[in-house]
Design a protein around this motif. Structure first.
Motif, PDB file in Angstrom:
ATOM      1  N   PRO A  66      14.297  -1.911  -1.980  1.00  0.00           N
ATOM      2  CA  PRO A  66      13.906  -2.388  -3.463  1.00  0.00           C
ATOM      3  C   PRO A  66      14.169  -1.159  -4.502  1.00  0.00           C
ATOM      4  N   ARG A  67      14.404  -1.149  -5.615  1.00  0.00           N
ATOM      5  CA  ARG A  67      14.589  -0.337  -6.589  1.00  0.00           C
ATOM      6  C   ARG A  67      13.418  -0.386  -7.436  1.00  0.00           C
ATOM      7  N   ILE A  68      12.740   0.219  -8.253  1.00  0.00           N
ATOM      8  CA  ILE A  68      11.557   0.207  -8.817  1.00  0.00           C
ATOM      9  C   ILE A  68      11.810   0.957 -10.335  1.00  0.00           C
ATOM     10  N   TYR A  69      11.180   0.516 -11.418  1.00  0.00           N
ATOM     11  CA  TYR A  69      10.983   1.178 -12.667  1.00  0.00           C
ATOM     12  C   TYR A  69       9.591   0.781 -13.221  1.00  0.00           C
ATOM     13  N   VAL A  70       8.658   1.824 -13.329  1.00  0.00           N
ATOM     14  CA  VAL A  70       7.591   1.591 -14.153  1.00  0.00           C
ATOM     15  C   VAL A  70       7.599   2.326 -15.363  1.00  0.00           C
ATOM     16  N   SER A  71       7.088   1.486 -16.448  1.00  0.00           N
ATOM     17  CA  SER A  71       6.923   2.101 -17.758  1.00  0.00           C
ATOM     18  C   SER A  71       6.007   3.041 -18.377  1.00  0.00           C
ATOM     19  N   ASP A  72       5.010   3.230 -17.452  1.00  0.00           N
ATOM     20  CA  ASP A  72       3.775   4.089 -17.787  1.00  0.00           C
ATOM     21  C   ASP A  72       3.003   4.234 -16.787  1.00  0.00           C
ATOM     22  N   THR A  73       3.297   5.541 -15.787  1.00  0.00           N
ATOM     23  CA  THR A  73       2.590   5.840 -14.693  1.00  0.00           C
ATOM     24  C   THR A  73       1.095   5.945 -14.788  1.00  0.00           C
ATOM     25  N   ALA A  74       0.659   6.487 -15.841  1.00  0.00           N
ATOM     26  CA  ALA A  74      -0.766   6.569 -15.804  1.00  0.00           C
ATOM     27  C   ALA A  74      -1.491   5.417 -15.830  1.00  0.00           C
ATOM     28  N   ALA A  75      -1.076   4.413 -16.870  1.00  0.00           N
ATOM     29  CA  ALA A  75      -1.527   3.198 -16.810  1.00  0.00           C
ATOM     30  C   ALA A  75      -1.390   2.504 -15.721  1.00  0.00           C
ATOM     31  N   ALA A  76      -0.255   2.429 -15.057  1.00  0.00           N
ATOM     32  CA  ALA A  76      -0.152   1.649 -13.810  1.00  0.00           C
ATOM     33  C   ALA A  76      -0.930   2.147 -12.626  1.00  0.00           C
ATOM     34  N   GLN A  77      -1.321   3.500 -12.597  1.00  0.00           N
ATOM     35  CA  GLN A  77      -2.046   3.950 -11.731  1.00  0.00           C
ATOM     36  C   GLN A  77      -3.532   3.272 -11.566  1.00  0.00           C
ATOM     37  N   ARG A  78      -3.783   2.911 -12.796  1.00  0.00           N
ATOM     38  CA  ARG A  78      -5.308   2.323 -12.937  1.00  0.00           C
ATOM     39  C   ARG A  78      -5.234   0.863 -12.681  1.00  0.00           C
ATOM     40  N   SER A  79      -4.114   0.272 -12.362  1.00  0.00           N
ATOM     41  CA  SER A  79      -4.015  -1.049 -11.837  1.00  0.00           C
ATOM     42  C   SER A  79      -3.866  -1.331 -10.348  1.00  0.00           C
ATOM     43  N   ALA A  80      -4.271  -2.496  -9.740  1.00  0.00           N
ATOM     44  CA  ALA A  80      -3.953  -2.755  -8.396  1.00  0.00           C
ATOM     45  C   ALA A  80      -2.482  -2.932  -8.174  1.00  0.00           C
TER      46      ALA A  80
END
Length: 180
Positions: A66-80
């Protein structure tokens, strides 16, 4: 509030289905779920968003990784769900390392995509620079290039409307809205 959907590309166009991620524990589980949505090894996109905070795109093409893109690392880190996508490899950490680097120490300033580094300000505002690093996108920003969305366009999308804009460009806005 979270929203997650699968967009499977078929010879008849895009098919969307909402998906429940409660039983998904790893990126591998997520990839398997995506593969199940397309028995013909077509492209499947997993679209995940947390309202106004961040969005992620996982692309699965057949048996490829799988290839992945996440828009905001810090915000995503606080999410399961964000933690599911933020793998050691994606964050540039050694898998299984005991002394895991703090996200604030990662160099996520956009230069990993070949953009030139901005010159440092002389006013010594290191806190703002560290904050900018912590809240940057991470992953493969060219994940949708062959589908009509350049890396620059993907990085410019704002959380909240991003998944609708992606679906619109792909020609899948109607099917995505049907599962919202």
């Amino acid at each position: 509030m979270y929203f997650a959907a699968l967009l499977a590309r078929t010879e008849d166009g895009w098919e969307a289905s909402d998906t429940e991620l409660d039983d998904v524990e790893t990126l591998s589980d997520l990839a398997d779920l995506a593969r199940e949505a397309s028995p013909d090894d077509d492209t499947v996109l997993v679209l995940i968003e947390q309202e106004e905070a961040w969005f992620g795109v996982v692309r699965v093409d057949g048996e490829d990784d799988p290839r992945i893109y996440v828009s905001d690392t810090a915000a995503a880190q606080r999410s399961a769900y964000g933690e599911l996508l933020l793998t050691d490899e994606l964050l540039g950490r050694d898998p299984g390392a005991d002394d895991v680097d703090d996200l604030d120490s990662l160099d996520l300033d956009g230069t990993e995509d070949g953009e030139p580094e901005a010159e440092e300000d002389d006013d010594g505002d290191e806190g703002a620079a560290a904050d900018a690093v912590a809240h940057g996108p991470v992953g493969d920003s060219e994940i949708l290039t062959d589908l009509g969305i350049s890396g620059k366009e993907l990085r410019a999308l704002e959380s909240g409307d991003a998944l609708s804009e992606i679906a619109d460009i792909l020609g899948a806005a109607e099917v995505l809205e049907g599962v919202r």
